[in-house]
Design an enzyme around this catalytic site. Sequence first.
Site, PDB file in Angstrom:
ATOM      1  NE  ARG A  38       6.052 -32.323  -3.738  1.00  0.00           N
ATOM      2  CZ  ARG A  38       5.093 -31.536  -4.184  1.00  0.00           C
ATOM      3  NH1 ARG A  38       3.913 -32.048  -4.528  1.00  0.00           N
ATOM      4  NH2 ARG A  38       5.281 -30.245  -4.286  1.00  0.00           N
ATOM      5  CE  LYS A 200      -1.827 -13.749 -12.831  1.00  0.00           C
ATOM      6  NZ  LYS A 200      -2.949 -14.154 -11.950  1.00  0.00           N
ATOM      7  N   GLY A 354       7.992 -24.674  -8.402  1.00  0.00           N
ATOM      8  CA  GLY A 354       7.440 -25.778  -9.178  1.00  0.00           C
ATOM      9  C   GLY A 354       7.842 -25.795 -10.639  1.00  0.00           C
ATOM     10  N   GLY A 377       5.859 -23.468  -2.715  1.00  0.00           N
ATOM     11  CA  GLY A 377       5.338 -22.411  -1.833  1.00  0.00           C
ATOM     12  C   GLY A 377       6.198 -22.220  -0.598  1.00  0.00           C
TER      13      GLY A 377
HETATM   14  P1  ADP Z   1       7.355 -21.244 -10.624  1.00  0.00           P
HETATM   15  O1  ADP Z   1       6.361 -22.374 -10.494  1.00  0.00           O
HETATM   16  O2  ADP Z   1       8.698 -21.720 -11.060  1.00  0.00           O
HETATM   17  O3  ADP Z   1       7.403 -20.397  -9.396  1.00  0.00           O
HETATM   18  P2  ADP Z   1       5.411 -19.575 -11.964  1.00  0.00           P
HETATM   19  O4  ADP Z   1       4.338 -20.494 -11.514  1.00  0.00           O
HETATM   20  O5  ADP Z   1       5.456 -18.215 -11.395  1.00  0.00           O
HETATM   21  O6  ADP Z   1       6.846 -20.293 -11.806  1.00  0.00           O
HETATM   22  O7  ADP Z   1       5.292 -19.349 -13.533  1.00  0.00           O
HETATM   23  C1  ADP Z   1       5.430 -20.388 -14.456  1.00  0.00           C
HETATM   24  C2  ADP Z   1       4.612 -20.125 -15.694  1.00  0.00           C
HETATM   25  O8  ADP Z   1       4.913 -18.863 -16.252  1.00  0.00           O
HETATM   26  C3  ADP Z   1       4.898 -21.148 -16.768  1.00  0.00           C
HETATM   27  O9  ADP Z   1       3.746 -21.945 -16.955  1.00  0.00           O
HETATM   28  C4  ADP Z   1       5.209 -20.301 -18.005  1.00  0.00           C
HETATM   29  O10 ADP Z   1       4.584 -20.771 -19.182  1.00  0.00           O
HETATM   30  C5  ADP Z   1       4.648 -18.948 -17.628  1.00  0.00           C
HETATM   31  N1  ADP Z   1       5.294 -17.867 -18.380  1.00  0.00           N
HETATM   32  C6  ADP Z   1       6.607 -17.620 -18.471  1.00  0.00           C
HETATM   33  N2  ADP Z   1       6.829 -16.583 -19.296  1.00  0.00           N
HETATM   34  C7  ADP Z   1       5.625 -16.168 -19.748  1.00  0.00           C
HETATM   35  C8  ADP Z   1       5.207 -15.138 -20.643  1.00  0.00           C
HETATM   36  N3  ADP Z   1       6.082 -14.340 -21.252  1.00  0.00           N
HETATM   37  N4  ADP Z   1       3.886 -15.022 -20.869  1.00  0.00           N
HETATM   38  C9  ADP Z   1       3.009 -15.826 -20.246  1.00  0.00           C
HETATM   39  N5  ADP Z   1       3.340 -16.807 -19.401  1.00  0.00           N
HETATM   40  C10 ADP Z   1       4.640 -16.990 -19.147  1.00  0.00           C
HETATM   41 MG    MG Z   2       4.214 -22.434 -10.695  1.00  0.00          MG
END
Ligand code: ADP
Ligand code: MG
Length: 395
Positions: A38, A200, A354, A377
């Site tokens: 950053r 989620k 992230g 975000g």
């Molecule tokens: P980003 O930060 O890229 O937007 P998220 O914060 O939504 O992504 O999700 C990332 C997390 O999702 C990671 O820590 C990963 O371990 C978890 N994850 C991915 N697949 C699964 C799964 N099948 N079951 C539980 N957690 C998962």
């Molecule tokens: Mg995340």
Amino acid sequence: MADIKTIDDENFAGKKVLVRVDFNAPVDGEGNVTDDTRIRAALPTINKLIDDGAKVILTSHRGRPAGEGFEEAFSLDPIARRLQELIGRDIVLTRDLTGPAVAEVVDAMADGDVVLLENIRFDAREKKNDPAFARELADLADAYVNDAFGTAHRAHASTAGVAEFLPSYAGYLMEREVGTLTGMLDEPKRPFVAILGGSKVSDKIKVIDALLDKADTLIIGGGMCFTFLLAQGHAVGTSLKEEDWVDRAAAMIEKARERGVSLLLPVDVVVADAFANDAAIETVSVDAIPADMMGLDIGPATVELYAEAIGMAKSVFWNGPMGVFEMPSFEAGTRKVAEAVAANEAADTIIGGGDSVAAVNKFDLADAMTFISTGGGASMELVQGEQLPGVEALR
Ligand code: ADP
Ligand code: MG
């Protein structure tokens, strides 16, 4: 961006310029910055202002201090030391954020000097976007530059309010982030393949919905795929699932069908008997997920299906890992999808969010991507079609 002034529109020689940056970098127990991405992302803007001969007054938050004054644990001192190394000149870190003591420091600055104000969230008025506080900040400077894309989705005094009182400009990082992401959404090269994963459905539903209006193909992986698999009538064992969101997932499947978007869901998954790297593991079809096991990655047949779609894309947007990539046993899906994206040299490839960015870095594929967003975000809100207060304030 066309209606927003950028720092290229001005020579800031001799001017006092207040620059909002996103220096919210991780710091270890010994006070060392462990990832300076950053800080480095703000350097082009800082260097341009130094080269112009401006007096550069930087402001940032770090972490979540109480907002009741100075707290050692959230000081920008580690940031100031790292920045000093990166730009090769002394940086003065002020204890106060506004007022006579800071004005005195600023008055003593020579052209090209850099001052960093302490953590702007030491004052609770920052997050309240208090106009009096914004005014105090503005009183320090002749012009305002916002280069903090990572906090552009927040309407705070230093990200939005201050723009009321000063001629305001977007910095290079802000310009590039907003330009790249809105460019992708407004005029994607087709086929446009969007890949969504992460944990989620509830976190990402607006992004899914918005991308169904734009993409030719939408690929779903990660924890969120199990709520979609439920909507398709599969049993998902002990996988991450959000029963309250099954109807919404079903509505997204229907929306994809109506709009002619090819929605790809896993056909096989890697299941485990525990959320642990050394769990007992099996690869199963989505028709045969055992009741006592959880899906932690997409399977090899799914990877093949996804890689094929990615290979045909002319633009790719990816947010959210395909599995629990932090554990080696469940990293293959994310790694192979990342490799497929990296291998498509004909496509614009944009990574946002992230953990997706962390995954691409972990697999050492960042250099092969067209653009990696620094704002989790903020980039999600932009993709969702929301206006960012930090950008709107510059208009
Ligand atoms: P980003 O930060 O890229 O937007 P998220 O914060 O939504 O992504 O999700 C990332 C997390 O999702 C990671 O820590 C990963 O371990 C978890 N994850 C991915 N697949 C699964 C799964 N099948 N079951 C539980 N957690 C998962
Ligand atoms: Mg995340």
